[in-house]
Design a protein around this motif. Structure first.
Motif, mmCIF file in Angstrom:
data_model
loop_
_atom_site.group_PDB
_atom_site.id
_atom_site.type_symbol
_atom_site.label_atom_id
_atom_site.label_comp_id
_atom_site.label_asym_id
_atom_site.label_seq_id
_atom_site.Cartn_x
_atom_site.Cartn_y
_atom_site.Cartn_z
ATOM 1 N N GLY A 8 0.807 -1.209 0.000
ATOM 2 C CA GLY A 8 0.000 0.000 0.000
ATOM 3 C C GLY A 8 0.843 1.261 0.000
ATOM 4 N N ASP A 9 0.160 2.384 0.172
ATOM 5 C CA ASP A 9 0.780 3.699 0.166
ATOM 6 C C ASP A 9 1.194 4.065 1.589
ATOM 7 N N SER B 233 1.711 6.768 2.973
ATOM 8 C CA SER B 233 1.085 7.968 3.514
ATOM 9 C C SER B 233 -0.356 7.727 3.984
ATOM 10 N N PHE C 4 -1.743 1.432 5.287
ATOM 11 C CA PHE C 4 -0.430 0.873 4.924
ATOM 12 C C PHE C 4 -0.041 -0.235 5.884
#
Length: 165
Positions: free
Chosen positions: A115-116, A118, A122
């Motif tokens: 995932g990201d 930020s 995540f």
């Protein structure tokens, strides 16, 4: 604060006594170590009578290792059992990828990011890691074998020469 005659005389005396610039600045008050160093250079004071180096520690040889005896030594003071909980074994509760967070990531868990970073969603893979930081599946992705270089044949040679013609 300015440098009065009394302060300059005290600076000279403390410098000749072997105090460091930091120590002199503390005793004078209101000046920094760098101000003391600058004033010493402007006054042209020579080296100190006694160096302000800290005393060197004498190297001690390491002690020989204690012999391990088979018989237990005298028992130590018993501690109440209620104070210490039994150690909990490390378990991998959920082997599904994407279940480990930064706070739950253990030493032998796959650290493949999912995932990201930020976003709050995540996570890390979290499955049991192999020899490295990743599980078997993610190791296959992260560490790909070197591919053999193409042998340039006549067609490749002609294609590369077209750029220069």
């Amino acid at each position: 604060m300015g440098w009065t005659d009394e302060r300059v005389e005290l600076l000279k005396k403390l410098w000749q006594d072997g105090l460091s610039a930091s120590q002199i600045a503390k005793q004078l008050g209101g000046v920094t170590r760098n101000a003391v160093i600058g004033k010493v250079h402007r006054l042209g004071l020579s080296g100190r009578a006694t160096p302000s180096k800290p005393a060197r520690t004498v190297f001690k040889a390491p002690r020989p290792a204690r012999p391990v005896s088979a018989a237990p030594s005298a028992p130590r003071m018993a501690e109440p059992a209620s104070l210490h909980a039994p150690p909990t074994p490390v378990r991998y509760v959920d082997e599904a990828p994407g279940t480990a967070t930064v706070l739950t990531l253990a030493a032998h868990m796959c650290k493949w990011p999912i995932g990201d970073p930020s976003l709050d969603s995540f996570t890390f893979c979290g499955r049991r890691a192999g020899d490295g930081p990743y599980c078997h599946e993610h190791s296959q992705v992260a560490y790909q074998p070197a591919q053999a270089k193409k042998r340039s044949g006549a067609v490749e040679l002609a294609r590369s020469l077209r750029r220069y013609i």
